[in-house]
Design a protein around this motif. Structure first.
Motif, mmCIF file in Angstrom:
data_model
loop_
_atom_site.group_PDB
_atom_site.id
_atom_site.type_symbol
_atom_site.label_atom_id
_atom_site.label_comp_id
_atom_site.label_asym_id
_atom_site.label_seq_id
_atom_site.Cartn_x
_atom_site.Cartn_y
_atom_site.Cartn_z
ATOM 1 N N VAL A 14 31.258 54.392 -10.032
ATOM 2 C CA VAL A 14 30.035 53.709 -9.627
ATOM 3 C C VAL A 14 28.856 54.409 -10.261
ATOM 4 O O VAL A 14 27.966 53.822 -10.833
ATOM 5 N N ALA A 15 28.820 55.697 -10.140
ATOM 6 C CA ALA A 15 27.833 56.511 -10.829
ATOM 7 C C ALA A 15 28.385 57.899 -10.776
ATOM 8 O O ALA A 15 28.157 58.628 -9.838
ATOM 9 N N ALA A 16 29.168 58.260 -11.778
ATOM 10 C CA ALA A 16 29.899 59.524 -11.721
ATOM 11 C C ALA A 16 28.945 60.661 -12.005
ATOM 12 O O ALA A 16 28.855 61.167 -13.105
ATOM 13 N N LEU A 17 28.209 61.062 -10.982
ATOM 14 C CA LEU A 17 27.165 62.068 -11.150
ATOM 15 C C LEU A 17 27.668 63.484 -10.939
ATOM 16 O O LEU A 17 26.898 64.424 -10.894
ATOM 17 N N THR A 18 28.968 63.654 -10.794
ATOM 18 C CA THR A 18 29.508 64.978 -10.517
ATOM 19 C C THR A 18 30.535 65.359 -11.567
ATOM 20 O O THR A 18 31.612 65.835 -11.264
ATOM 21 N N VAL A 19 30.207 65.112 -12.838
ATOM 22 C CA VAL A 19 31.179 65.355 -13.874
ATOM 23 C C VAL A 19 31.051 66.749 -14.458
ATOM 24 O O VAL A 19 30.009 67.378 -14.428
ATOM 25 N N THR A 20 32.157 67.211 -15.018
ATOM 26 C CA THR A 20 32.174 68.484 -15.716
ATOM 27 C C THR A 20 32.961 68.288 -16.987
ATOM 28 O O THR A 20 33.690 67.319 -17.151
ATOM 29 N N ASP A 390 23.132 66.297 -14.577
ATOM 30 C CA ASP A 390 22.776 67.714 -14.677
ATOM 31 C C ASP A 390 21.857 68.133 -13.534
ATOM 32 O O ASP A 390 22.033 69.204 -12.942
ATOM 33 N N ILE A 391 20.866 67.296 -13.230
ATOM 34 C CA ILE A 391 19.937 67.625 -12.152
ATOM 35 C C ILE A 391 20.659 67.642 -10.807
ATOM 36 O O ILE A 391 20.505 68.570 -10.004
ATOM 37 N N ASP A 392 21.458 66.625 -10.563
ATOM 38 C CA ASP A 392 22.178 66.519 -9.293
ATOM 39 C C ASP A 392 23.116 67.710 -9.082
ATOM 40 O O ASP A 392 23.186 68.270 -7.991
ATOM 41 N N ASN A 393 23.823 68.093 -10.139
ATOM 42 C CA ASN A 393 24.735 69.224 -10.030
ATOM 43 C C ASN A 393 23.978 70.524 -9.791
ATOM 44 O O ASN A 393 24.366 71.340 -8.954
ATOM 45 N N ALA A 394 22.884 70.717 -10.536
ATOM 46 C CA ALA A 394 22.110 71.948 -10.389
ATOM 47 C C ALA A 394 21.457 72.040 -9.014
ATOM 48 O O ALA A 394 21.344 73.120 -8.435
ATOM 49 N N ALA A 395 21.028 70.910 -8.482
ATOM 50 C CA ALA A 395 20.396 70.884 -7.159
ATOM 51 C C ALA A 395 21.416 71.014 -6.036
ATOM 52 O O ALA A 395 21.048 71.255 -4.884
ATOM 53 N N GLU A 396 22.699 70.821 -6.378
ATOM 54 C CA GLU A 396 23.792 70.891 -5.402
ATOM 55 C C GLU A 396 23.570 69.929 -4.236
ATOM 56 O O GLU A 396 23.764 70.276 -3.077
ATOM 57 N N TYR A 423 14.307 66.894 6.153
ATOM 58 C CA TYR A 423 15.484 66.852 5.290
ATOM 59 C C TYR A 423 15.144 66.224 3.940
ATOM 60 O O TYR A 423 15.523 66.749 2.886
ATOM 61 N N PHE A 424 14.415 65.123 3.961
ATOM 62 C CA PHE A 424 14.018 64.478 2.705
ATOM 63 C C PHE A 424 13.140 65.411 1.872
ATOM 64 O O PHE A 424 13.269 65.468 0.640
ATOM 65 N N ALA A 425 12.240 66.132 2.515
ATOM 66 C CA ALA A 425 11.370 67.066 1.793
ATOM 67 C C ALA A 425 12.200 68.169 1.140
ATOM 68 O O ALA A 425 11.925 68.592 0.005
ATOM 69 N N GLN A 426 13.219 68.626 1.857
ATOM 70 C CA GLN A 426 14.099 69.662 1.316
ATOM 71 C C GLN A 426 14.882 69.139 0.105
ATOM 72 O O GLN A 426 14.993 69.821 -0.921
ATOM 73 N N LEU A 427 15.377 67.897 0.205
ATOM 74 C CA LEU A 427 16.123 67.308 -0.910
ATOM 75 C C LEU A 427 15.224 67.136 -2.128
ATOM 76 O O LEU A 427 15.626 67.433 -3.270
ATOM 77 N N ASP A 428 13.998 66.663 -1.908
ATOM 78 C CA ASP A 428 13.055 66.504 -3.015
ATOM 79 C C ASP A 428 12.762 67.846 -3.688
ATOM 80 O O ASP A 428 12.694 67.924 -4.928
ATOM 81 N N LYS A 429 12.577 68.888 -2.894
ATOM 82 C CA LYS A 429 12.265 70.209 -3.435
ATOM 83 C C LYS A 429 13.407 70.699 -4.321
ATOM 84 O O LYS A 429 13.188 71.175 -5.442
ATOM 85 N N ARG A 430 14.619 70.566 -3.831
ATOM 86 C CA ARG A 430 15.778 71.012 -4.605
ATOM 87 C C ARG A 430 15.929 70.200 -5.891
ATOM 88 O O ARG A 430 16.220 70.740 -6.959
ATOM 89 N N TRP A 431 15.728 68.895 -5.772
ATOM 90 C CA TRP A 431 15.850 68.024 -6.943
ATOM 91 C C TRP A 431 14.809 68.386 -8.003
ATOM 92 O O TRP A 431 15.131 68.536 -9.192
#
Length: 440
Positions: A14-20, A390-396, A423-431
């Motif tokens: 669907v959106a393989a955002l966790t690839v290596t 890359d962003i999603d993986n780095a942000a965990e 929680y949303f603020a925390q996710l935005d910060k990490r992203w």
């Protein structure tokens, strides 16, 4: 079919955002895998790796091969059904022995496709004929064709919603919540079922990116320090709805006890009102209805509760697994012939009630309500998937893992401290930090 059959392809791609990346065999030739001009000239034995163990075991895949042989009589097709498809194929791809035709594993980085697969043609030309082709396009060449696609939305029990007095699709998240309230008050059914314990259905919420704004490039726009959960952002809208459903007591009482297989019969019998899933699930729910002695026609599908500027609903179309030719195959012509035939002639997508890869083919009967109500189908661009990965993986964070939405649900039901805004603020910060660190 269950999660390990249809969904294994659907949600991983669907959106393989966790690839290596993964290792590989010798250098690939880079030659295009061309289908033979004369079907009678193609020959050899090809091995097709598939996640559809159920179809291999039932003999259904052999039946497809028999039809294929009516056109390509000198090609013998053998199938390997792999239960742990992702894990097993990733290991095999450290050698050159990973079948002649295979579904591209999510573990393979898009930029590495040329190392492992033969190109199938020029991206511009293939995009005119096939949906989802940019999913596997690298440097102007396409490396895989989707078996089929799926639309995203809510599978629901029509009879139950009618009993609650809701006869039209909700047009806003607030209207959807109001509809769930009526289902709860007037029927006693569980209005919405999270499938929290199995976890993977929570990933389906991510597939709504593009549905909220009717934007083909919505996923690409995540490639940067863009605060995806800011007010007005698609992920903010999507995740707020899930949070509010749970916080409002409109889902099951104890999420830790949900059961995916059992949920099929429950929605079929009107014990559950709705679930967020891809359209691949419709046939499964209707099959469950038949087995439970319920009416399969009661199973419906509705779009995410949002409309575009012209007042139309939108639904994202996303790709299932893509079939590719092993770059080291000794029978590339025969392998390409199988992919072309399976994509265009086999009738597989229609039988699965899925969105056809061929653009000229009609939508399946399972999506007739969408067609009748003029829902806009949004085929999401995958141009910047690598950067978003890359962003999603780095942000965990894991947009396509269950964990972050399980935490969202726990916050909503008071099992974890904090507010949804925090929680949303925390996710935005990490992203944003991950995006800035990567230079995106």
């Amino acid at each position: 079919m269950g999660k390990k059959t249809t969904l294994a392809g659907t949600f991983l791609t669907v959106a393989a955002l966790t690839v290596t990346g993964c290792g590989g065999g010798g250098a690939a030739s880079g030659e295009t895998a061309e289908a033979p001009g004369d079907p009678a000239a193609a020959s050899g034995t090809i091995t097709v790796l598939t996640q559809r163990t159920d179809l291999v075991q039932s003999g259904a895949m052999d039946a497809y091969a028999a039809e294929f042989n009516k056109i390509y009589p000198k090609v013998k097709v053998e199938f390997e059904g792999l239960t742990d498809y992702e894990g097993e194929v990733k290991i095999r791809m450290n050698t050159e022995d990973y079948g002649d035709v295979l579904m591209i594993p999510a573990s393979v980085s898009k930029n590495d496709y040329p190392k492992f697969f033969s190109p199938l043609g020029a991206a511009d030309a293939m995009a005119k004929k096939y949906r989802f082709s940019d999913k596997t396009a690298v440097d102007g060449k396409v490396y895989g064709l989707a078996q089929f696609g799926t639309a995203n939305g809510f599978v629901y029990n029509k009879a139950l919603w009618r009993k609650a007095g809701v006869t039209e699709w909700p047009a806003t998240p607030q209207e959807f919540l109001a509809g769930l309230e009526k289902v709860k008050a007037k029927t006693g059914a569980v209005p919405y079922y999270t499938n929290f314990k199995d976890g993977w259905p929570l990933v389906q919420w991510t597939a709504n990116i593009g549905s909220v704004t009717c934007d083909n490039y919505a996923t690409n726009k995540l490639a940067g320090a863009v605060s995806p959960w800011k007010e007005g952002g698609e992920l903010r809208t999507v995740d707020t709805l899930l949070h509010d459903i749970v916080k409002g007591g409109l889902s099951e009482k104890d999420p830790s006890t949900t059961n995916w297989e059992a949920s099929k019969a429950k929605i079929a019998k009107g014990e559950i009102g709705s679930m967020m899933l891809g359209s691949w699930s419709i046939t499964q729910m209707r099959d469950a209805a038949e087995k439970a002695g319920a009416d399969p026609a009661d199973i419906g599908f509705m779009p995410f509760p949002a409309k575009d500027g012209s007042g139309k609903y939108c639904a994202t179309l996303v790709s299932d697994y893509q079939q590719a030719v092993n770059a080291h195959s000794a029978h590339k012509e025969a392998a390409r012939a199988w992919i072309d035939w399976f994509t265009e002639k086999s009738g597989y997508s229609a039988k699965e009630g899925a969105v056809p890869t061929i653009k000229s083919a009609p939508m399946p009967d399972t999506l007739q309500d969408f067609v009748d109500n003029d829902v806009t189908f949004v085929e999401r661009s995958e141009r910047d998937t690598g950067a978003v990965n890359d962003i999603d993986n780095a942000a965990e964070i894991g947009l396509n893992k269950q964990d972050y939405r399980q935490k969202l649900i726990d916050i909503a039901r008071g099992a974890e401290k904090g507010s949804v805004e925090e929680y949303f603020a925390q996710l935005d910060k990490r992203w944003n930090e991950a995006a800035e660190a990567s230079g995106s």
